[in-house]
Design a protein around this motif. Sequence first.
Motif, mmCIF file in Angstrom:
data_model
loop_
_atom_site.group_PDB
_atom_site.id
_atom_site.type_symbol
_atom_site.label_atom_id
_atom_site.label_comp_id
_atom_site.label_asym_id
_atom_site.label_seq_id
_atom_site.Cartn_x
_atom_site.Cartn_y
_atom_site.Cartn_z
ATOM 1 N N GLU A 1 -3.031 8.307 20.397
ATOM 2 C CA GLU A 1 -1.897 9.186 20.630
ATOM 3 C C GLU A 1 -2.340 10.267 21.616
ATOM 4 O OE1 GLU A 1 1.173 8.645 19.406
ATOM 5 O OE2 GLU A 1 0.354 6.836 18.470
ATOM 6 N N ILE A 2 -1.601 10.394 22.714
ATOM 7 C CA ILE A 2 -1.885 11.469 23.664
ATOM 8 C C ILE A 2 -0.609 12.285 23.831
ATOM 9 C CG2 ILE A 2 -3.700 10.172 24.864
ATOM 10 C CD1 ILE A 2 -1.724 9.772 27.184
ATOM 11 N N GLY A 3 -0.774 13.524 24.195
ATOM 12 C CA GLY A 3 0.367 14.410 24.352
ATOM 13 C C GLY A 3 0.940 14.376 25.758
ATOM 14 N N ASP A 4 1.990 15.164 25.926
ATOM 15 C CA ASP A 4 2.650 15.254 27.226
ATOM 16 C C ASP A 4 1.703 15.780 28.308
ATOM 17 O OD1 ASP A 4 5.001 14.311 26.133
ATOM 18 O OD2 ASP A 4 5.960 16.277 26.020
ATOM 19 N N ALA B 1 -0.781 13.000 29.295
ATOM 20 C CA ALA B 1 -0.066 11.953 30.034
ATOM 21 C C ALA B 1 0.348 12.458 31.414
ATOM 22 C CB ALA B 1 1.147 11.487 29.241
ATOM 23 N N ILE C 1 5.904 9.760 32.007
ATOM 24 C CA ILE C 1 5.021 10.338 30.989
ATOM 25 C C ILE C 1 5.214 9.601 29.668
ATOM 26 C CG2 ILE C 1 4.671 12.413 29.570
ATOM 27 C CD1 ILE C 1 4.975 14.049 32.186
ATOM 28 N N SER C 2 6.454 9.314 29.314
ATOM 29 C CA SER C 2 6.725 8.548 28.092
ATOM 30 C C SER C 2 6.100 7.158 28.161
ATOM 31 C CB SER C 2 8.231 8.424 27.852
ATOM 32 O OG SER C 2 8.775 9.664 27.501
ATOM 33 N N LYS D 1 2.383 7.477 27.569
ATOM 34 C CA LYS D 1 2.127 7.726 26.150
ATOM 35 C C LYS D 1 2.317 6.452 25.330
ATOM 36 C CE LYS D 1 3.833 11.502 24.371
ATOM 37 N NZ LYS D 1 4.763 12.606 24.071
ATOM 38 N N ASN D 2 3.373 5.685 25.623
ATOM 39 C CA ASN D 2 3.611 4.422 24.922
ATOM 40 C C ASN D 2 2.494 3.428 25.174
ATOM 41 O OD1 ASN D 2 6.006 5.257 23.731
ATOM 42 N ND2 ASN D 2 7.271 4.487 25.403
ATOM 43 N N SER E 1 -0.472 4.388 23.117
ATOM 44 C CA SER E 1 -0.194 4.137 21.709
ATOM 45 C C SER E 1 -0.298 2.651 21.371
ATOM 46 C CB SER E 1 1.200 4.653 21.368
ATOM 47 O OG SER E 1 1.518 4.390 20.030
#
Length: 77
Positions: free
Chosen positions: A31-34, A37, A17-18, A21-22, A25
């Motif tokens: 920017e997306i949230g958890d 993602a 998930i990180s 998101k990266n 970005s």
Amino acid sequence: MKNNNIVLTKEKRGAMISAIKNYFSKEREEEIGDLAAGLILDFIIEKLAPEFYNQGIYDSYKFMENSMEDLLSIQKL
């Protein structure tokens, strides 16, 4: 998570998930949230991962097939 054969540990899922998101970005300047993602990850696991898995199985089969032919070539006649 949807019903599938791929089971991720909480840590691995979090890392993926990180990574998603990266990617958004850095590559898309979004920017997306958890949650978003996580939904993307679920989509990849459900719809795309089976193709990669199947390719891995096929590649393994071809490797083993070639290895067996190599093994047979060392027979004493």
